[in-house]
Design an enzyme around this catalytic site. Structure first.
Site, PDB file in Angstrom:
ATOM      1  N   GLY A   1       0.812  -1.223   0.000  1.00 23.31           N
ATOM      2  CA  GLY A   1       0.000   0.000   0.000  1.00 23.31           C
ATOM      3  C   GLY A   1       0.839   1.263   0.000  1.00 23.31           C
ATOM      4  O   GLY A   1       2.052   1.230  -0.266  1.00 23.31           O
TER       5      GLY A   1
ATOM      6  N   TYR B   1     -13.003   2.044  13.090  1.00 21.64           N
ATOM      7  CA  TYR B   1     -11.553   2.028  12.856  1.00 21.64           C
ATOM      8  C   TYR B   1     -10.808   2.434  14.132  1.00 21.64           C
ATOM      9  O   TYR B   1      -9.816   1.811  14.513  1.00 21.64           O
ATOM     10  CB  TYR B   1     -11.273   3.004  11.718  1.00 21.64           C
TER      11      TYR B   1
HETATM   12  P1  NAP Z   1      -3.349   1.222   2.019  1.00 18.42           P
HETATM   13  O1  NAP Z   1      -2.627   1.984   0.974  1.00 18.42           O
HETATM   14  O2  NAP Z   1      -4.813   1.058   1.942  1.00 18.42           O
HETATM   15  O3  NAP Z   1      -2.669  -0.244   2.122  1.00 18.42           O
HETATM   16  C1  NAP Z   1      -3.245  -1.189   2.985  1.00 18.42           C
HETATM   17  C2  NAP Z   1      -2.366  -2.409   2.959  1.00 18.42           C
HETATM   18  O4  NAP Z   1      -2.963  -3.409   3.778  1.00 18.42           O
HETATM   19  C3  NAP Z   1      -2.227  -3.000   1.544  1.00 18.42           C
HETATM   20  O5  NAP Z   1      -0.954  -3.568   1.398  1.00 18.42           O
HETATM   21  C4  NAP Z   1      -3.303  -4.080   1.549  1.00 18.42           C
HETATM   22  O6  NAP Z   1      -3.051  -5.149   0.654  1.00 18.42           O
HETATM   23  C5  NAP Z   1      -3.178  -4.569   2.992  1.00 18.42           C
HETATM   24  N1  NAP Z   1      -4.405  -5.247   3.430  1.00 18.42           N
HETATM   25  C6  NAP Z   1      -5.646  -4.717   3.534  1.00 18.42           C
HETATM   26  N2  NAP Z   1      -6.505  -5.678   3.955  1.00 18.42           N
HETATM   27  C7  NAP Z   1      -5.774  -6.829   4.115  1.00 18.42           C
HETATM   28  C8  NAP Z   1      -6.081  -8.164   4.510  1.00 18.42           C
HETATM   29  N3  NAP Z   1      -7.321  -8.519   4.838  1.00 18.42           N
HETATM   30  N4  NAP Z   1      -5.080  -9.069   4.542  1.00 18.42           N
HETATM   31  C9  NAP Z   1      -3.824  -8.725   4.204  1.00 18.42           C
HETATM   32  N5  NAP Z   1      -3.449  -7.466   3.836  1.00 18.42           N
HETATM   33  C10 NAP Z   1      -4.435  -6.544   3.786  1.00 18.42           C
HETATM   34  O7  NAP Z   1      -3.070   1.814   3.469  1.00 18.42           O
HETATM   35  P2  NAP Z   1      -1.901   2.762   4.006  1.00 18.42           P
HETATM   36  O8  NAP Z   1      -2.340   4.177   3.864  1.00 18.42           O
HETATM   37  O9  NAP Z   1      -0.596   2.310   3.431  1.00 18.42           O
HETATM   38  O10 NAP Z   1      -1.945   2.415   5.560  1.00 18.42           O
HETATM   39  C11 NAP Z   1      -0.919   1.661   6.165  1.00 18.42           C
HETATM   40  C12 NAP Z   1      -1.138   1.770   7.673  1.00 18.42           C
HETATM   41  O11 NAP Z   1      -1.063   3.145   8.063  1.00 18.42           O
HETATM   42  C13 NAP Z   1      -2.503   1.266   8.121  1.00 18.42           C
HETATM   43  O12 NAP Z   1      -2.360   0.514   9.322  1.00 18.42           O
HETATM   44  C14 NAP Z   1      -3.293   2.549   8.382  1.00 18.42           C
HETATM   45  O13 NAP Z   1      -4.290   2.335   9.367  1.00 18.42           O
HETATM   46  C15 NAP Z   1      -2.216   3.474   8.858  1.00 18.42           C
HETATM   47  N6  NAP Z   1      -2.498   4.914   8.681  1.00 18.42           N
HETATM   48  C16 NAP Z   1      -2.786   5.413   7.440  1.00 18.42           C
HETATM   49  C17 NAP Z   1      -3.020   6.803   7.297  1.00 18.42           C
HETATM   50  C18 NAP Z   1      -3.303   7.426   5.955  1.00 18.42           C
HETATM   51  O14 NAP Z   1      -3.572   8.638   5.895  1.00 18.42           O
HETATM   52  N7  NAP Z   1      -3.199   6.690   4.851  1.00 18.42           N
HETATM   53  C19 NAP Z   1      -2.965   7.644   8.422  1.00 18.42           C
HETATM   54  C20 NAP Z   1      -2.644   7.091   9.669  1.00 18.42           C
HETATM   55  C21 NAP Z   1      -2.413   5.721   9.789  1.00 18.42           C
HETATM   56  P3  NAP Z   1      -3.515  -5.025  -0.896  1.00 18.42           P
HETATM   57  O15 NAP Z   1      -2.581  -4.064  -1.512  1.00 18.42           O
HETATM   58  O16 NAP Z   1      -3.381  -6.414  -1.405  1.00 18.42           O
HETATM   59  O17 NAP Z   1      -4.928  -4.508  -0.843  1.00 18.42           O
HETATM   60  O1  GFB Z   2      -8.546  12.289   4.468  1.00 17.62           O
HETATM   61  P1  GFB Z   2      -9.980  12.462   4.823  1.00 17.62           P
HETATM   62  O2  GFB Z   2     -10.989  11.771   3.965  1.00 17.62           O
HETATM   63  O3  GFB Z   2     -10.273  11.939   6.279  1.00 17.62           O
HETATM   64  O4  GFB Z   2     -10.277  14.044   4.860  1.00 17.62           O
HETATM   65  P2  GFB Z   2     -10.039  12.592   7.723  1.00 17.62           P
HETATM   66  C1  GFB Z   2     -11.600  14.460   4.986  1.00 17.62           C
HETATM   67  C2  GFB Z   2     -11.694  15.978   4.911  1.00 17.62           C
HETATM   68  O5  GFB Z   2     -11.326  16.442   3.583  1.00 17.62           O
HETATM   69  C3  GFB Z   2     -13.140  16.386   5.119  1.00 17.62           C
HETATM   70  C4  GFB Z   2     -12.489  16.998   2.937  1.00 17.62           C
HETATM   71  O6  GFB Z   2     -13.175  17.683   5.661  1.00 17.62           O
HETATM   72  C5  GFB Z   2     -13.659  16.373   3.687  1.00 17.62           C
HETATM   73  O7  GFB Z   2     -14.836  17.183   3.542  1.00 17.62           O
HETATM   74  N1  GFB Z   2     -12.441  16.658   1.513  1.00 17.62           N
HETATM   75  C6  GFB Z   2     -12.464  17.561   0.512  1.00 17.62           C
HETATM   76  C7  GFB Z   2     -12.321  15.434   0.989  1.00 17.62           C
HETATM   77  N2  GFB Z   2     -12.416  16.955  -0.685  1.00 17.62           N
HETATM   78  C8  GFB Z   2     -12.309  15.604  -0.409  1.00 17.62           C
HETATM   79  C9  GFB Z   2     -12.187  14.440  -1.236  1.00 17.62           C
HETATM   80  O8  GFB Z   2     -12.166  14.496  -2.484  1.00 17.62           O
HETATM   81  N3  GFB Z   2     -12.079  13.245  -0.594  1.00 17.62           N
HETATM   82  C10 GFB Z   2     -12.086  13.135   0.772  1.00 17.62           C
HETATM   83  N4  GFB Z   2     -11.936  11.920   1.343  1.00 17.62           N
HETATM   84  N5  GFB Z   2     -12.221  14.227   1.600  1.00 17.62           N
HETATM   85  C11 GFB Z   2      -9.666  10.088   8.302  1.00 17.62           C
HETATM   86  C12 GFB Z   2     -10.281   8.988   9.153  1.00 17.62           C
HETATM   87  O9  GFB Z   2     -10.232  11.310   8.673  1.00 17.62           O
HETATM   88  O10 GFB Z   2      -8.275  10.186   8.569  1.00 17.62           O
HETATM   89  C13 GFB Z   2      -9.645   7.678   8.844  1.00 17.62           C
HETATM   90  O11 GFB Z   2     -11.684   8.919   8.894  1.00 17.62           O
HETATM   91  C14 GFB Z   2      -8.136   7.760   8.698  1.00 17.62           C
HETATM   92  O12 GFB Z   2     -10.012   6.766   9.864  1.00 17.62           O
HETATM   93  C15 GFB Z   2      -7.624   9.041   8.083  1.00 17.62           C
HETATM   94  O13 GFB Z   2      -7.517   7.546   9.908  1.00 17.62           O
HETATM   95  C16 GFB Z   2      -6.140   9.222   8.312  1.00 17.62           C
HETATM   96  O14 GFB Z   2      -8.660  13.112   7.872  1.00 17.62           O
HETATM   97  O15 GFB Z   2     -11.160  13.500   8.011  1.00 17.62           O
END
Ligand code: NAP
Ligand code: GFB
Length: 321
Positions: free
Chosen positions: A11, A136
Protein backbone atom coordinates in the site's frame (compact mmCIF):
# COMPACT_ATOMS: atom_id res chain seq x y z
CA UNK A 1 20.39 -11.26 10.28
CA UNK A 2 17.02 -9.52 10.93
CA UNK A 3 14.10 -10.90 8.86
CA UNK A 4 11.52 -8.11 8.58
CA UNK A 5 7.96 -8.91 7.50
CA UNK A 6 5.94 -5.86 6.43
CA UNK A 7 2.23 -6.65 6.48
CA UNK A 8 0.34 -4.20 4.27
CA UNK A 9 3.58 -3.93 2.28
CA UNK A 10 1.87 -3.15 -1.03
CA UNK A 11 0.00 0.00 0.00
CA UNK A 12 0.86 3.70 0.34
CA UNK A 13 3.17 3.29 3.36
CA UNK A 14 4.40 -0.18 2.34
CA UNK A 15 5.56 1.07 -1.06
CA UNK A 16 7.37 4.00 0.59
CA UNK A 17 9.18 1.51 2.87
CA UNK A 18 10.10 -0.53 -0.23
CA UNK A 19 11.60 2.59 -1.86
CA UNK A 20 13.66 3.56 1.19
CA UNK A 21 14.94 0.01 1.80
CA UNK A 22 15.78 -0.44 -1.91
CA UNK A 23 17.97 2.68 -1.73
CA UNK A 24 19.54 1.70 1.61
CA UNK A 25 20.32 -1.98 0.80
CA UNK A 26 20.89 -2.86 4.51
CA UNK A 27 23.33 -5.83 4.70
CA UNK A 28 22.05 -7.18 8.02
CA UNK A 29 18.33 -7.17 7.20
CA UNK A 30 16.11 -9.14 4.83
CA UNK A 31 12.73 -7.51 4.05
CA UNK A 32 9.51 -9.19 2.87
CA UNK A 33 6.60 -6.98 1.76
CA UNK A 34 3.28 -8.84 1.94
CA UNK A 35 -0.06 -7.79 0.42
CA UNK A 36 -3.46 -9.43 0.71
CA UNK A 37 -2.52 -11.74 -2.20
CA UNK A 38 0.19 -13.28 0.04
CA UNK A 39 -2.35 -13.86 2.84
CA UNK A 40 -5.76 -12.56 3.80
CA UNK A 41 -4.90 -11.65 7.39
CA UNK A 42 -8.55 -11.73 8.45
CA UNK A 43 -8.03 -15.50 8.13
CA UNK A 44 -5.93 -17.04 10.94
CA UNK A 45 -4.76 -20.07 8.95
CA UNK A 46 -3.56 -17.84 6.10
CA UNK A 47 -1.81 -15.58 8.63
CA UNK A 48 -0.03 -18.58 10.18
CA UNK A 49 1.01 -19.86 6.74
CA UNK A 50 2.52 -16.46 5.82
CA UNK A 51 4.50 -16.30 9.07
CA UNK A 52 5.63 -19.93 8.63
CA UNK A 53 6.85 -19.10 5.11
CA UNK A 54 8.66 -15.85 5.97
CA UNK A 55 9.78 -16.74 9.53
CA UNK A 56 10.21 -13.07 10.50
CA UNK A 57 12.22 -11.94 13.51
CA UNK A 58 10.65 -8.46 13.23
CA UNK A 59 7.30 -7.23 11.93
CA UNK A 60 6.14 -3.83 10.71
CA UNK A 61 2.37 -4.30 10.84
CA UNK A 62 0.67 -1.94 8.36
CA UNK A 63 -2.09 -4.20 7.00
CA UNK A 64 -5.53 -2.76 7.70
CA UNK A 65 -8.84 -1.83 6.18
CA UNK A 66 -8.03 1.85 5.52
CA UNK A 67 -10.04 4.70 4.07
CA UNK A 68 -10.98 8.35 4.17
CA UNK A 69 -13.78 10.10 6.02
CA UNK A 70 -16.63 9.08 3.71
CA UNK A 71 -15.60 5.40 3.54
CA UNK A 72 -15.37 5.27 7.32
CA UNK A 73 -18.73 6.97 7.85
CA UNK A 74 -20.50 4.31 5.80
CA UNK A 75 -18.63 1.22 7.03
CA UNK A 76 -17.87 1.47 10.76
CA UNK A 77 -18.80 -2.18 11.42
CA UNK A 78 -16.52 -3.52 8.66
CA UNK A 79 -13.67 -1.26 9.74
CA UNK A 80 -14.10 -2.56 13.30
CA UNK A 81 -14.39 -6.26 12.51
CA UNK A 82 -11.77 -6.54 9.75
CA UNK A 83 -9.15 -4.62 11.69
CA UNK A 84 -9.85 -6.47 14.96
CA UNK A 85 -9.37 -9.79 13.12
CA UNK A 86 -6.21 -8.69 11.27
CA UNK A 87 -4.60 -7.24 14.39
CA UNK A 88 -5.35 -10.23 16.65
CA UNK A 89 -4.11 -12.72 14.04
CA UNK A 90 -0.86 -10.81 13.40
CA UNK A 91 0.00 -10.17 17.05
CA UNK A 92 -0.87 -13.69 18.28
CA UNK A 93 0.95 -15.37 15.37
CA UNK A 94 4.00 -13.14 15.94
CA UNK A 95 3.95 -14.29 19.58
CA UNK A 96 3.66 -17.99 18.65
CA UNK A 97 6.54 -17.59 16.21
CA UNK A 98 8.68 -15.82 18.82
CA UNK A 99 9.15 -12.57 16.89
CA UNK A 100 11.56 -10.19 18.65
CA UNK A 101 9.64 -6.98 17.88
CA UNK A 102 6.40 -5.83 16.26
CA UNK A 103 5.74 -2.20 15.25
CA UNK A 104 2.06 -1.55 14.51
CA UNK A 105 0.26 1.50 13.15
CA UNK A 106 -2.34 3.66 14.90
CA UNK A 107 -3.49 7.07 13.58
CA UNK A 108 -4.01 10.58 14.94
CA UNK A 109 -7.67 10.29 13.90
CA UNK A 110 -8.36 7.75 16.68
CA UNK A 111 -7.86 10.22 19.53
CA UNK A 112 -10.80 11.48 21.64
CA UNK A 113 -13.02 13.92 19.75
CA UNK A 114 -13.51 16.13 22.82
CA UNK A 115 -9.98 16.91 23.91
CA UNK A 116 -7.43 19.61 24.64
CA UNK A 117 -4.75 20.36 22.05
CA UNK A 118 -2.20 19.45 21.07
CA UNK A 119 -2.99 15.75 21.55
CA UNK A 120 -0.12 13.47 22.53
CA UNK A 121 0.63 9.78 23.07
CA UNK A 122 -0.79 9.78 26.62
CA UNK A 123 -4.29 10.75 25.47
CA UNK A 124 -5.26 7.84 23.15
CA UNK A 125 -7.91 6.37 25.48
CA UNK A 126 -9.20 9.55 27.17
CA UNK A 127 -12.69 9.52 25.71
CA UNK A 128 -14.75 8.45 22.67
CA UNK A 129 -13.39 9.05 19.15
CA UNK A 130 -15.18 11.10 16.50
CA UNK A 131 -18.46 9.42 15.46
CA UNK A 132 -17.39 9.27 11.78
CA UNK A 133 -14.75 6.57 12.32
CA UNK A 134 -15.43 4.89 15.69
CA UNK A 135 -15.06 1.41 14.16
CA UNK A 136 -11.55 2.03 12.86
CA UNK A 137 -10.61 4.03 15.96
CA UNK A 138 -11.56 1.37 18.53
CA UNK A 139 -9.86 -1.39 16.52
CA UNK A 140 -6.70 0.71 16.35
CA UNK A 141 -6.82 1.72 20.03
CA UNK A 142 -7.01 -1.97 20.96
CA UNK A 143 -3.61 -2.53 19.32
CA UNK A 144 -2.13 -0.41 22.13
CA UNK A 145 -4.02 -2.50 24.72
CA UNK A 146 -2.87 -5.74 23.03
CA UNK A 147 0.73 -4.51 22.96
CA UNK A 148 0.65 -3.89 26.73
CA UNK A 149 -1.01 -7.26 27.37
CA UNK A 150 1.68 -9.17 25.43
CA UNK A 151 4.36 -7.16 27.20
CA UNK A 152 2.83 -7.78 30.65
CA UNK A 153 2.47 -11.54 30.08
CA UNK A 154 5.51 -12.36 27.95
CA UNK A 155 7.74 -9.26 28.04
CA UNK A 156 7.34 -8.81 24.28
CA UNK A 157 8.49 -5.60 22.64
CA UNK A 158 5.28 -4.86 20.77
CA UNK A 159 4.94 -1.13 20.12
CA UNK A 160 3.07 1.26 17.83
CA UNK A 161 3.47 4.50 15.91
CA UNK A 162 0.75 7.15 15.54
CA UNK A 163 1.07 8.88 12.14
CA UNK A 164 -0.93 11.94 11.19
CA UNK A 165 -2.59 11.90 7.72
CA UNK A 166 -0.25 10.36 5.16
CA UNK A 167 0.05 10.99 1.42
CA UNK A 168 2.44 10.23 -1.41
CA UNK A 169 3.02 7.99 -4.45
CA UNK A 170 1.09 4.69 -4.69
CA UNK A 171 -1.84 6.09 -2.68
CA UNK A 172 -5.39 4.76 -2.98
CA UNK A 173 -7.21 7.11 -5.39
CA UNK A 174 -10.54 5.26 -5.55
CA UNK A 175 -13.11 8.09 -5.08
CA UNK A 176 -15.39 6.19 -2.67
CA UNK A 177 -12.63 5.04 -0.30
CA UNK A 178 -9.78 7.54 -0.71
CA UNK A 179 -8.39 10.09 1.74
CA UNK A 180 -8.60 13.78 0.89
CA UNK A 181 -5.31 14.22 -1.01
CA UNK A 182 -5.59 11.21 -3.35
CA UNK A 183 -9.32 11.95 -3.68
CA UNK A 184 -8.63 15.51 -4.84
CA UNK A 185 -5.74 14.41 -7.12
CA UNK A 186 -8.02 11.86 -8.82
CA UNK A 187 -10.82 14.43 -9.32
CA UNK A 188 -8.52 17.26 -10.43
CA UNK A 189 -6.88 14.98 -13.00
CA UNK A 190 -10.32 13.97 -14.35
CA UNK A 191 -11.44 17.62 -14.51
CA UNK A 192 -8.32 18.61 -16.44
CA UNK A 193 -8.45 15.76 -18.93
CA UNK A 194 -12.21 15.68 -19.54
CA UNK A 195 -13.90 18.25 -21.84
CA UNK A 196 -10.56 19.30 -23.44
CA UNK A 197 -12.38 21.82 -25.64
CA UNK A 198 -13.71 23.71 -22.60
CA UNK A 199 -11.52 26.71 -21.61
CA UNK A 200 -9.87 25.73 -18.31
CA UNK A 201 -10.67 29.14 -16.79
CA UNK A 202 -14.34 28.09 -16.96
CA UNK A 203 -13.77 24.77 -15.17
CA UNK A 204 -14.84 24.45 -11.51
CA UNK A 205 -13.16 22.13 -8.96
CA UNK A 206 -15.28 21.13 -5.94
CA UNK A 207 -13.73 20.91 -2.48
CA UNK A 208 -15.94 18.60 -0.39
CA UNK A 209 -17.11 20.21 2.87
CA UNK A 210 -16.37 23.75 4.04
CA UNK A 211 -12.61 23.51 3.37
CA UNK A 212 -12.08 24.78 6.93
CA UNK A 213 -10.98 21.59 8.79
CA UNK A 214 -7.32 21.48 9.79
CA UNK A 215 -4.95 18.57 9.15
CA UNK A 216 -1.28 17.67 9.53
CA UNK A 217 0.05 15.71 6.55
CA UNK A 218 3.23 13.62 6.45
CA UNK A 219 4.85 12.59 3.17
CA UNK A 220 4.92 8.78 2.95
CA UNK A 221 8.68 8.66 2.27
CA UNK A 222 9.38 10.69 5.43
CA UNK A 223 7.13 8.37 7.45
CA UNK A 224 8.91 5.33 6.02
CA UNK A 225 12.29 6.65 7.22
CA UNK A 226 10.84 7.31 10.68
CA UNK A 227 9.24 3.84 10.89
CA UNK A 228 12.55 2.20 9.97
CA UNK A 229 14.19 4.23 12.74
CA UNK A 230 11.46 3.04 15.18
CA UNK A 231 12.04 -0.58 14.13
CA UNK A 232 15.80 -0.30 14.72
CA UNK A 233 16.03 2.11 17.68
CA UNK A 234 12.77 2.74 19.59
CA UNK A 235 12.40 0.17 22.38
CA UNK A 236 9.34 1.22 24.38
CA UNK A 237 5.86 -0.36 24.36
CA UNK A 238 4.38 3.15 24.58
CA UNK A 239 3.18 4.56 21.22
CA UNK A 240 5.05 7.41 19.53
CA UNK A 241 3.43 10.08 17.34
CA UNK A 242 5.08 10.38 13.91
CA UNK A 243 3.74 13.70 12.64
CA UNK A 244 4.89 16.97 11.16
CA UNK A 245 5.00 19.97 13.52
CA UNK A 246 1.79 21.60 14.80
CA UNK A 247 2.83 24.70 12.84
CA UNK A 248 2.68 22.66 9.61
CA UNK A 249 -1.10 22.20 10.00
CA UNK A 250 -3.07 23.32 6.90
CA UNK A 251 -6.75 23.75 6.03
CA UNK A 252 -8.44 21.45 3.55
CA UNK A 253 -8.87 24.49 1.28
CA UNK A 254 -5.10 25.13 1.37
CA UNK A 255 -4.64 21.47 0.35
CA UNK A 256 -6.91 22.09 -2.67
CA UNK A 257 -4.92 25.21 -3.58
CA UNK A 258 -1.63 23.29 -3.41
CA UNK A 259 -3.03 20.51 -5.62
CA UNK A 260 -4.47 23.04 -8.08
CA UNK A 261 -1.07 24.73 -8.29
CA UNK A 262 0.69 21.39 -8.84
CA UNK A 263 -1.71 20.73 -11.75
CA UNK A 264 -1.31 24.32 -12.96
CA UNK A 265 -5.14 24.42 -12.81
CA UNK A 266 -6.52 27.76 -14.05
CA UNK A 267 -10.15 27.25 -13.07
CA UNK A 268 -12.14 28.03 -9.91
CA UNK A 269 -12.31 26.24 -6.54
CA UNK A 270 -15.66 26.05 -4.77
CA UNK A 271 -16.71 24.33 -1.49
CA UNK A 272 -19.68 21.94 -1.36
CA UNK A 273 -20.85 22.39 2.24
CA UNK A 274 -23.54 19.75 1.75
CA UNK A 275 -20.70 17.21 2.22
CA UNK A 276 -19.39 16.33 5.70
CA UNK A 277 -16.31 17.99 7.20
CA UNK A 278 -15.52 15.18 9.64
CA UNK A 279 -13.23 16.10 12.54
CA UNK A 280 -12.51 19.83 12.60
CA UNK A 281 -8.96 19.24 13.85
CA UNK A 282 -6.76 16.54 15.42
CA UNK A 283 -3.66 18.58 16.10
CA UNK A 284 -0.94 16.26 17.42
CA UNK A 285 2.29 17.09 19.19
CA UNK A 286 5.50 15.49 17.84
CA UNK A 287 7.50 16.63 20.90
CA UNK A 288 8.38 13.04 21.88
CA UNK A 289 9.73 12.34 18.36
CA UNK A 290 11.58 15.66 18.29
CA UNK A 291 13.20 14.87 21.66
CA UNK A 292 14.57 11.61 20.19
CA UNK A 293 15.29 12.79 16.64
CA UNK A 294 15.80 16.57 16.88
CA UNK A 295 17.43 16.89 13.47
CA UNK A 296 14.88 15.02 11.33
CA UNK A 297 13.87 17.12 8.32
CA UNK A 298 10.32 16.76 6.92
CA UNK A 299 9.81 17.27 3.19
CA UNK A 300 8.19 20.64 2.41
CA UNK A 301 4.42 20.09 2.03
CA UNK A 302 4.08 21.85 -1.34
CA UNK A 303 7.11 20.01 -2.77
CA UNK A 304 5.64 16.71 -1.56
CA UNK A 305 2.30 17.55 -3.19
CA UNK A 306 4.12 18.39 -6.47
CA UNK A 307 5.98 15.05 -6.31
CA UNK A 308 2.76 13.14 -5.53
CA UNK A 309 0.86 14.76 -8.40
CA UNK A 310 3.75 14.09 -10.79
CA UNK A 311 3.87 10.42 -9.69
CA UNK A 312 0.12 10.10 -10.30
CA UNK A 313 0.06 11.73 -13.75
CA UNK A 314 3.13 9.70 -14.77
CA UNK A 315 1.81 6.39 -13.40
CA UNK A 316 -1.92 6.89 -13.96
CA UNK A 317 -2.45 3.45 -15.51
CA UNK A 318 -0.83 1.60 -12.57
CA UNK A 319 -2.45 3.74 -9.85
CA UNK A 320 -5.28 2.37 -7.65
CA UNK A 321 -8.08 4.40 -9.31
P1 NAP B 1 -3.35 1.22 2.02
O1 NAP B 1 -2.63 1.98 0.97
O2 NAP B 1 -4.81 1.06 1.94
O3 NAP B 1 -2.67 -0.24 2.12
C1 NAP B 1 -3.24 -1.19 2.99
C2 NAP B 1 -2.37 -2.41 2.96
O4 NAP B 1 -2.96 -3.41 3.78
C3 NAP B 1 -2.23 -3.00 1.54
O5 NAP B 1 -0.95 -3.57 1.40
C4 NAP B 1 -3.30 -4.08 1.55
O6 NAP B 1 -3.05 -5.15 0.65
C5 NAP B 1 -3.18 -4.57 2.99
N1 NAP B 1 -4.40 -5.25 3.43
C6 NAP B 1 -5.65 -4.72 3.53
N2 NAP B 1 -6.51 -5.68 3.96
C7 NAP B 1 -5.77 -6.83 4.11
C8 NAP B 1 -6.08 -8.16 4.51
N3 NAP B 1 -7.32 -8.52 4.84
N4 NAP B 1 -5.08 -9.07 4.54
C9 NAP B 1 -3.82 -8.73 4.20
N5 NAP B 1 -3.45 -7.47 3.84
C10 NAP B 1 -4.44 -6.54 3.79
O7 NAP B 1 -3.07 1.81 3.47
P2 NAP B 1 -1.90 2.76 4.01
O8 NAP B 1 -2.34 4.18 3.86
O9 NAP B 1 -0.60 2.31 3.43
O10 NAP B 1 -1.95 2.41 5.56
C11 NAP B 1 -0.92 1.66 6.16
C12 NAP B 1 -1.14 1.77 7.67
O11 NAP B 1 -1.06 3.14 8.06
C13 NAP B 1 -2.50 1.27 8.12
O12 NAP B 1 -2.36 0.51 9.32
C14 NAP B 1 -3.29 2.55 8.38
O13 NAP B 1 -4.29 2.33 9.37
C15 NAP B 1 -2.22 3.47 8.86
N6 NAP B 1 -2.50 4.91 8.68
C16 NAP B 1 -2.79 5.41 7.44
C17 NAP B 1 -3.02 6.80 7.30
C18 NAP B 1 -3.30 7.43 5.95
O14 NAP B 1 -3.57 8.64 5.90
N7 NAP B 1 -3.20 6.69 4.85
C19 NAP B 1 -2.97 7.64 8.42
C20 NAP B 1 -2.64 7.09 9.67
C21 NAP B 1 -2.41 5.72 9.79
P3 NAP B 1 -3.51 -5.02 -0.90
O15 NAP B 1 -2.58 -4.06 -1.51
O16 NAP B 1 -3.38 -6.41 -1.40
O17 NAP B 1 -4.93 -4.51 -0.84
O1 GFB C 1 -8.55 12.29 4.47
P1 GFB C 1 -9.98 12.46 4.82
O2 GFB C 1 -10.99 11.77 3.97
O3 GFB C 1 -10.27 11.94 6.28
O4 GFB C 1 -10.28 14.04 4.86
P2 GFB C 1 -10.04 12.59 7.72
C1 GFB C 1 -11.60 14.46 4.99
C2 GFB C 1 -11.69 15.98 4.91
O5 GFB C 1 -11.33 16.44 3.58
C3 GFB C 1 -13.14 16.39 5.12
C4 GFB C 1 -12.49 17.00 2.94
O6 GFB C 1 -13.17 17.68 5.66
C5 GFB C 1 -13.66 16.37 3.69
O7 GFB C 1 -14.84 17.18 3.54
N1 GFB C 1 -12.44 16.66 1.51
C6 GFB C 1 -12.46 17.56 0.51
C7 GFB C 1 -12.32 15.43 0.99
N2 GFB C 1 -12.42 16.95 -0.68
C8 GFB C 1 -12.31 15.60 -0.41
C9 GFB C 1 -12.19 14.44 -1.24
O8 GFB C 1 -12.17 14.50 -2.48
N3 GFB C 1 -12.08 13.24 -0.59
C10 GFB C 1 -12.09 13.13 0.77
N4 GFB C 1 -11.94 11.92 1.34
N5 GFB C 1 -12.22 14.23 1.60
C11 GFB C 1 -9.67 10.09 8.30
C12 GFB C 1 -10.28 8.99 9.15
O9 GFB C 1 -10.23 11.31 8.67
O10 GFB C 1 -8.27 10.19 8.57
C13 GFB C 1 -9.65 7.68 8.84
O11 GFB C 1 -11.68 8.92 8.89
C14 GFB C 1 -8.14 7.76 8.70
O12 GFB C 1 -10.01 6.77 9.86
C15 GFB C 1 -7.62 9.04 8.08
O13 GFB C 1 -7.52 7.55 9.91
C16 GFB C 1 -6.14 9.22 8.31
O14 GFB C 1 -8.66 13.11 7.87
O15 GFB C 1 -11.16 13.50 8.01
Amino acid sequence: MKKVLVTGGTGLVGKALQDVIKNEQPSDEEWFFAGSKDADLTNLVATQALFEKVKPTHVIHLAAMVGGLFHNMNNNLDFLRNNLLINDHVLQTAHELGCTKVVSCLSTCIFPDKTSYPIDETMVHNGPPHASNYGYSYAKRLIDIQNHAYHDKYGHLYTSVIPCNIFGPHDNYKPDVSHVIPGMINRMHKLRTEQPDMPETEKVFTVYGSGKPLRQFIYSLDLAKLMIWVLRNYNSVEPIVLSVDESAEVTIYEVAEAIAKAFNFKGKLICDTSKADGQYKKTASNAKLRSLLPDFKFTDFKEAIEASVLWYTTNYDQARN
